[in-house]
Scaffold this motif. Structure first.
Motif, mmCIF file in Angstrom:
data_model
loop_
_atom_site.group_PDB
_atom_site.id
_atom_site.type_symbol
_atom_site.label_atom_id
_atom_site.label_comp_id
_atom_site.label_asym_id
_atom_site.label_seq_id
_atom_site.Cartn_x
_atom_site.Cartn_y
_atom_site.Cartn_z
ATOM 1 N N GLU A 204 -11.957 30.993 -58.945
ATOM 2 C CA GLU A 204 -13.249 31.034 -59.615
ATOM 3 C C GLU A 204 -14.285 30.158 -58.919
ATOM 4 O O GLU A 204 -15.415 30.037 -59.387
ATOM 5 C CB GLU A 204 -13.090 30.573 -61.073
ATOM 6 C CG GLU A 204 -12.232 31.526 -61.904
ATOM 7 C CD GLU A 204 -12.078 31.080 -63.349
ATOM 8 O OE1 GLU A 204 -12.519 29.944 -63.667
ATOM 9 O OE2 GLU A 204 -11.535 31.847 -64.154
ATOM 10 N N LYS A 205 -13.924 29.571 -57.786
ATOM 11 C CA LYS A 205 -14.819 28.685 -57.048
ATOM 12 C C LYS A 205 -15.578 29.462 -55.985
ATOM 13 O O LYS A 205 -14.985 30.085 -55.099
ATOM 14 C CB LYS A 205 -14.038 27.554 -56.387
ATOM 15 C CG LYS A 205 -14.907 26.595 -55.592
ATOM 16 C CD LYS A 205 -14.079 25.539 -54.895
ATOM 17 C CE LYS A 205 -14.945 24.621 -54.040
ATOM 18 N NZ LYS A 205 -14.107 23.617 -53.311
ATOM 19 N N LEU A 206 -16.900 29.441 -56.067
ATOM 20 C CA LEU A 206 -17.733 30.108 -55.074
ATOM 21 C C LEU A 206 -17.715 29.286 -53.789
ATOM 22 O O LEU A 206 -17.985 28.082 -53.806
ATOM 23 C CB LEU A 206 -19.161 30.243 -55.615
ATOM 24 C CG LEU A 206 -20.136 31.147 -54.851
ATOM 25 C CD1 LEU A 206 -21.251 31.620 -55.807
ATOM 26 C CD2 LEU A 206 -20.791 30.436 -53.677
ATOM 27 N N THR A 207 -17.414 29.938 -52.672
ATOM 28 C CA THR A 207 -17.343 29.226 -51.392
ATOM 29 C C THR A 207 -18.480 29.574 -50.439
ATOM 30 O O THR A 207 -18.606 28.943 -49.389
ATOM 31 C CB THR A 207 -16.000 29.500 -50.694
ATOM 32 O OG1 THR A 207 -15.843 30.914 -50.506
ATOM 33 C CG2 THR A 207 -14.841 28.968 -51.519
ATOM 34 N N GLY A 208 -19.304 30.568 -50.780
ATOM 35 C CA GLY A 208 -20.463 30.798 -49.930
ATOM 36 C C GLY A 208 -21.096 32.164 -50.051
ATOM 37 O O GLY A 208 -20.456 33.138 -50.443
ATOM 38 N N PHE A 209 -22.394 32.201 -49.728
ATOM 39 C CA PHE A 209 -23.153 33.432 -49.533
ATOM 40 C C PHE A 209 -23.187 33.715 -48.034
ATOM 41 O O PHE A 209 -23.336 32.791 -47.234
ATOM 42 C CB PHE A 209 -24.607 33.267 -49.992
ATOM 43 C CG PHE A 209 -24.825 33.060 -51.464
ATOM 44 C CD1 PHE A 209 -23.800 33.190 -52.378
ATOM 45 C CD2 PHE A 209 -26.088 32.745 -51.939
ATOM 46 C CE1 PHE A 209 -24.019 33.016 -53.732
ATOM 47 C CE2 PHE A 209 -26.325 32.559 -53.292
ATOM 48 C CZ PHE A 209 -25.287 32.686 -54.198
ATOM 49 N N PHE A 210 -23.131 34.974 -47.643
ATOM 50 C CA PHE A 210 -23.268 35.289 -46.222
ATOM 51 C C PHE A 210 -24.047 36.580 -46.031
ATOM 52 O O PHE A 210 -24.546 37.162 -46.990
ATOM 53 C CB PHE A 210 -21.899 35.333 -45.521
ATOM 54 C CG PHE A 210 -20.977 36.439 -45.974
ATOM 55 C CD1 PHE A 210 -20.830 37.586 -45.211
ATOM 56 C CD2 PHE A 210 -20.223 36.321 -47.139
ATOM 57 C CE1 PHE A 210 -19.965 38.606 -45.601
ATOM 58 C CE2 PHE A 210 -19.348 37.328 -47.533
ATOM 59 C CZ PHE A 210 -19.235 38.474 -46.769
ATOM 60 N N ASP A 211 -24.161 37.006 -44.777
ATOM 61 C CA ASP A 211 -24.925 38.193 -44.376
ATOM 62 C C ASP A 211 -26.383 38.089 -44.827
ATOM 63 O O ASP A 211 -26.844 38.809 -45.709
ATOM 64 C CB ASP A 211 -24.280 39.466 -44.910
ATOM 65 C CG ASP A 211 -24.801 40.706 -44.188
ATOM 66 O OD1 ASP A 211 -25.682 40.549 -43.319
ATOM 67 O OD2 ASP A 211 -24.348 41.818 -44.498
ATOM 68 N N PHE A 212 -27.115 37.207 -44.170
ATOM 69 C CA PHE A 212 -28.513 36.953 -44.497
ATOM 70 C C PHE A 212 -29.472 37.837 -43.697
ATOM 71 O O PHE A 212 -30.667 37.555 -43.664
ATOM 72 C CB PHE A 212 -28.853 35.484 -44.233
ATOM 73 C CG PHE A 212 -28.488 34.573 -45.371
ATOM 74 C CD1 PHE A 212 -29.453 34.134 -46.257
ATOM 75 C CD2 PHE A 212 -27.177 34.164 -45.560
ATOM 76 C CE1 PHE A 212 -29.131 33.301 -47.312
ATOM 77 C CE2 PHE A 212 -26.837 33.321 -46.607
ATOM 78 C CZ PHE A 212 -27.818 32.893 -47.487
ATOM 79 N N TYR A 213 -28.994 38.904 -43.095
ATOM 80 C CA TYR A 213 -29.821 39.638 -42.142
ATOM 81 C C TYR A 213 -30.743 40.669 -42.775
ATOM 82 O O TYR A 213 -31.384 41.447 -42.075
ATOM 83 C CB TYR A 213 -28.933 40.228 -41.043
ATOM 84 C CG TYR A 213 -28.131 39.133 -40.374
ATOM 85 C CD1 TYR A 213 -28.786 38.075 -39.743
ATOM 86 C CD2 TYR A 213 -26.740 39.108 -40.425
ATOM 87 C CE1 TYR A 213 -28.073 37.037 -39.168
ATOM 88 C CE2 TYR A 213 -26.017 38.080 -39.853
ATOM 89 C CZ TYR A 213 -26.694 37.043 -39.223
ATOM 90 O OH TYR A 213 -25.985 36.004 -38.659
ATOM 91 N N PHE A 214 -30.833 40.675 -44.113
ATOM 92 C CA PHE A 214 -31.910 41.371 -44.813
ATOM 93 C C PHE A 214 -32.848 40.372 -45.487
ATOM 94 O O PHE A 214 -33.727 40.766 -46.264
ATOM 95 C CB PHE A 214 -31.364 42.340 -45.863
ATOM 96 C CG PHE A 214 -30.874 43.638 -45.301
ATOM 97 C CD1 PHE A 214 -31.752 44.512 -44.679
ATOM 98 C CD2 PHE A 214 -29.537 43.991 -45.388
ATOM 99 C CE1 PHE A 214 -31.306 45.718 -44.150
ATOM 100 C CE2 PHE A 214 -29.083 45.190 -44.869
ATOM 101 C CZ PHE A 214 -29.970 46.056 -44.248
#
Length: 318
Positions: A204-214
């Protein structure tokens, strides 16, 4: 994402010597998505993601990569771009722009519960606040101007009822974007594509957002709407799940309170988020590019969501 530009481990072996990563030990293409060529890259120093950019230029890419570095410096969980021995975040591979970023731990949560939605909402609010002092600016390249440019290209391929819906919704969004309520919405850098498969969790632990290319500069509310339209729905019907919506919105609001102007615009922004992805999926479906590994998304998914957002009011922001 789809592999448009084939790359072998042999191709990478000499190229990677400019980075402080040691030898390249393994390379595996990533098949999901349809924009760039992505690979899992194993080196003597660890696990990374190699991206070859098929559409974005050398001039555009610093906005995305420096944004990731900026957000990471403000405590937002995102991949860290790796600079080469000249301090460059973008270099040339196979004649195209390429970058390496750190690989996040965990996996995507494809069956999210309210606890996952709350974690995403809180981190998204932190991301928006962190972006306030980001010095670079680039508009959302899949915003209203792109909708105007792309709609005439897809209209010949779709039935009349879909064409009428598309034209009327673009007009509706254009009218709203010109009104005073829209001008009062808070703006800044947004992810603009924060789907389930662009977030990592360990349990349940968020480890990251990715794919910022939009990513680009747009209203924060549009970013929230795009996220809710994916994380908080029944995938078969597009109907919003009230518990997940409430969890995400309340967690976001606790970090960065929504404004009255945003509350007024909320239903319209949910429709805008659905329109953006319906239109892009129509474009990708009817005008696909060649790729070694390509799975075009079904456009009807977001058509269904758009129709649902028009027909049924969503839970309010607060």
């Amino acid at each position: 994402m789809a592999v448009f530009t084939p790359v072998s481990l042999e191709d990478v072996t000499q190229w990677i010597t400019q980075f402080p990563l040691g030898k390249a030990l393994g390379l595996q293409g990533i098949s999901s998505g349809i924009e760039n060529s992505n690979f899992f890259l194993t080196t003597e120093r660890g696990e990374y993601v190699l991206t070859i950019f098929e559409n974005l230029s050398f001039e555009q890419l610093p906005f995305y990569l420096k944004l990731m570095r900026h957000l990471a410096g403000h405590g937002v969980l995102v991949p860290d771009p790796v600079a080469n021995d000249k301090g460059e975040l973008v270099t040339t591979l196979q004649g195209k722009p390429a970058s390496i970023v750190s690989k996040l731990e965990g996996r995507s949560q494809m069956a999210p519960q309210p606890v996952h939605c709350a974690a995403v909402g809180a981190m998204l609010a932190r991301m928006h606040i962190a972006g306030l002092d980001y010095p670079l600016h680039q508009p959302n390249l899949r915003g209203l101007d792109w909708w105007h440019e792309t709609t005439p290209q897809v209209l010949p391929y779709i039935p009349e009822d879909k064409a009428q819906l598309l034209k009327s919704e673009v007009h509706y969004q254009e009218t709203f974007a010109a009104c005073e309520h829209y001008k009062q919405l808070q703006t800044g850098p947004v992810h603009a594509d924060l789907f389930r498969n662009n977030v990592m969790f360990v349990g349940e632990k968020l480890t990251g957002f990715f794919d910022f290319y939009f990513a680009g500069c747009d209203t924060w509310l549009f970013d929230v709407a795009v996220t809710v339209n994916d994380w908080c729905i029944d995938l078969e019907t597009g109907v919003l799940d009230a518990a997940r919506v409430r969890a995400m919105l309340d967690a976001y609001h606790a970090v960065r309170p929504f404004t009255d102007a945003e509350a007024h615009a909320w239903q319209t922004m949910l429709r805008a988020g659905a329109l953006r992805f319906w239109l892009s999926r129509l474009y990708d479906y009817y005008m696909p590019r060649e790729a070694e590994m390509l799975t075009p998304h079904d456009p009807t998914h977001f058509e269904r969501i758009l129709r649902e957002r028009i027909a049924t009011p969503a839970p309010g922001l607060f």
